[in-house]
Design a protein around this motif. Structure first.
Motif, PDB file in Angstrom:
ATOM      1  N   LEU A  71       0.828  -1.193   0.000  1.00  0.00           N
ATOM      2  CA  LEU A  71       0.000   0.000   0.000  1.00  0.00           C
ATOM      3  C   LEU A  71       0.868   1.251   0.000  1.00  0.00           C
ATOM      4  O   LEU A  71       0.560   2.238  -0.681  1.00  0.00           O
ATOM      5  CB  LEU A  71      -0.928  -0.006   1.217  1.00  0.00           C
ATOM      6  CG  LEU A  71      -1.819   1.227   1.386  1.00  0.00           C
ATOM      7  CD1 LEU A  71      -2.789   1.360   0.225  1.00  0.00           C
ATOM      8  CD2 LEU A  71      -2.576   1.149   2.713  1.00  0.00           C
TER       9      LEU A  71
ATOM     10  N   SER B 228       0.617   4.053  -2.915  1.00  0.00           N
ATOM     11  CA  SER B 228       0.198   5.420  -2.574  1.00  0.00           C
ATOM     12  C   SER B 228       1.259   6.432  -2.991  1.00  0.00           C
ATOM     13  O   SER B 228       0.929   7.525  -3.468  1.00  0.00           O
ATOM     14  CB  SER B 228      -0.083   5.517  -1.065  1.00  0.00           C
ATOM     15  OG  SER B 228       1.088   5.264  -0.306  1.00  0.00           O
TER      16      SER B 228
ATOM     17  N   ALA C 270      -7.366   3.853   3.493  1.00  0.00           N
ATOM     18  CA  ALA C 270      -7.395   2.430   3.168  1.00  0.00           C
ATOM     19  C   ALA C 270      -7.423   1.588   4.441  1.00  0.00           C
ATOM     20  O   ALA C 270      -8.159   0.590   4.532  1.00  0.00           O
ATOM     21  CB  ALA C 270      -6.184   2.071   2.310  1.00  0.00           C
TER      22      ALA C 270
ATOM     23  N   LEU D 132      -9.189   3.962  -4.754  1.00  0.00           N
ATOM     24  CA  LEU D 132      -9.000   2.769  -3.933  1.00  0.00           C
ATOM     25  C   LEU D 132     -10.018   1.698  -4.311  1.00  0.00           C
ATOM     26  O   LEU D 132      -9.682   0.510  -4.416  1.00  0.00           O
ATOM     27  CB  LEU D 132      -9.126   3.128  -2.458  1.00  0.00           C
ATOM     28  CG  LEU D 132      -8.923   1.978  -1.463  1.00  0.00           C
ATOM     29  CD1 LEU D 132      -7.501   1.442  -1.554  1.00  0.00           C
ATOM     30  CD2 LEU D 132      -9.237   2.451  -0.040  1.00  0.00           C
TER      31      LEU D 132
ATOM     32  N   THR E  18      -9.455  -2.362  -5.690  1.00  0.00           N
ATOM     33  CA  THR E  18      -9.749  -3.420  -4.716  1.00  0.00           C
ATOM     34  C   THR E  18     -11.017  -4.200  -5.023  1.00  0.00           C
ATOM     35  O   THR E  18     -11.156  -5.340  -4.589  1.00  0.00           O
ATOM     36  CB  THR E  18      -9.893  -2.833  -3.297  1.00  0.00           C
ATOM     37  OG1 THR E  18     -10.923  -1.830  -3.290  1.00  0.00           O
ATOM     38  CG2 THR E  18      -8.588  -2.226  -2.834  1.00  0.00           C
TER      39      THR E  18
END
Length: 391
Positions: A51, A55, A74, A100, A104
């Protein structure tokens, strides 16, 4: 004194709460509000990316305004461990939450590169294309014959983990053409024992997995065509000159091969329906061609007079009624036309030089249309008449 200290501490505590609440509200607004992206872009999540790495990359690309807020959001939403590798199209102004979510929810790539095996009535080709984020249209990178030499532009990306694959069937392809092209597709696997019955495969576009089974894909195409035929058969017009869905599929395949103009299909179907009702022979070149080629590729030339006179089960100049099987795999619109033809008195049609056809109710009018078409052919150096011939 202690009362004063307590009062000051309470005041400071309240101030801290207000500040924290303000920061939380600001962070929530940053996470949910419109993002800074001015133009659509493709963003990639590599297999195994953390992550933190994703990011940071998003912030560098200008997709999000703050990598820390993205990570906190997140974590707070329970999606920190749910990133799926792939390439994703991010629209201008997309919020962090939307970015996001794209990465996902399901993990399906929405942009990047795609390989498409296009199976046409004349030839097949493998096309590597890439989505242009600005236009949201795919741009061809390279195209090649699946049976020929593979270009380096393809081999360099063939093993990319997020490369997507698709097989597209044109309306009017034969079952042999489909099986032959699939056997040459290096990104598919498995053997095909038999060529599916002609007409049983549904034209269209199919997403496939790398290493997908060829027989399973053919089964999917077969199931889709069967469902389409069953659905349209239930909504068919009355008093049709064929009694079974299989006969309607034969008619649909003839309609498919006789015109490339979608709006003409119901008219073309009406000609053949009228001929069947009156006991006239269909006299259509595509059926004769199928009798010559057996559906194994295109003829590549005009029909010879000897072929037009030769008696085969598919020569509708010498046999009565429909040929024994479809002559191609028709699309939904041609099946619909066969089952709901226009109501006309037309018995003839011939090419008109515009890509469409001139229709006629009498042989005299048809012959005039034929003369016009022959003049167009002569000017272009062509020889094939096409359409329905006179008697």
């Amino acid at each position: 004194m202690w009362r004063s200290v307590a009062s000051n501490a309470l005041t400071m505590f309240i101030i801290v709460l207000v500040v924290v609440a303000g920061i939380i509200a600001w962070g929530r607004q940053e996470f949910r509000g419109p993002g800074p992206l001015a133009d659509a872009v493709c963003v990639r999540v590599e297999r195994g990316d953390s992550l933190s790495k994703v990011s940071a990359r998003l912030a560098e690309q200008g997709v999000i305004s703050d990598a820390r807020i993205f990570r906190i959001g997140a974590d707070y939403s329970g999606q920190a461990e749910a990133l799926k590798f792939g390439s994703y199209l991010v629209q201008p102004g997309a919020s962090m939450g939307e970015v996001l979510g794209a990465m996902t929810q399901g993990g399906a790539s929405t942009c990047g590169r795609e390989v498409n095996l296009r199976i046409g009535v004349v030839a097949a080709e493998v096309q590597l294309r890439e989505l242009d984020p600005a236009t949201e249209n795919f741009v061809e990178v390279v195209a090649f014959d699946p049976a020929g030499e593979v270009p380096t532009e393809y081999t360099e990306v063939a093993d990319a983990p997020d490369l997507r694959f698709r097989v597209t069937l044109a309306e009017g392809v034969t079952s042999w053409q489909v099986v032959n092209a699939l056997s040459q597709a290096s990104f598919m696997a498995g053997e095909v024992a038999d060529v599916p019955p002609e007409g049983s495969l549904s034209p269209g576009s199919y997403e496939v997995d790398r290493g997908g089974d060829r027989a399973a894909l053919l089964a999917e195409m077969t199931a889709k065509q069967a469902a389409t035929l069953a659905e349209l058969w239930e909504a068919r017009a009355g008093d049709l000159p064929y009694e079974t869905p299989e006969e309607a599929l034969i008619m649909a395949s003839i309609v498919e091969k006789e015109t490339g103009v979608a709006s003409e299909r119901p008219q073309v179907a009406s000609v053949f329906v009228n001929r069947l009702r009156q006991g006239m022979r269909l006299q259509t070149d595509p059926t004769v061609i199928y009798g010559v080629t057996k559906g194994e590729g295109s003829l590549g030339r005009g029909l010879r007079q000897s072929e037009l006179r030769r008696e085969t089960p598919y020569n509708t100049y010498v046999i009565d009624g429909l040929p024994p099987t479809p002559i191609a795999n028709p699309g939904r619109e041609s099946i619909m036309a066969a089952l709901n033809p226009d109501t006309t008195d037309f018995l003839y049609f011939v090419a008109d030089g515009t890509g469409g056809h001139a229709f006629a109710t009498t042989l005299e009018d048809h012959n005039r249309n034929v003369e016009k078409w022959r003049a167009i052919e002569a000017a272009a150096g062509q020889v094939d008449e096409g359409g329905v011939q006179g008697e």
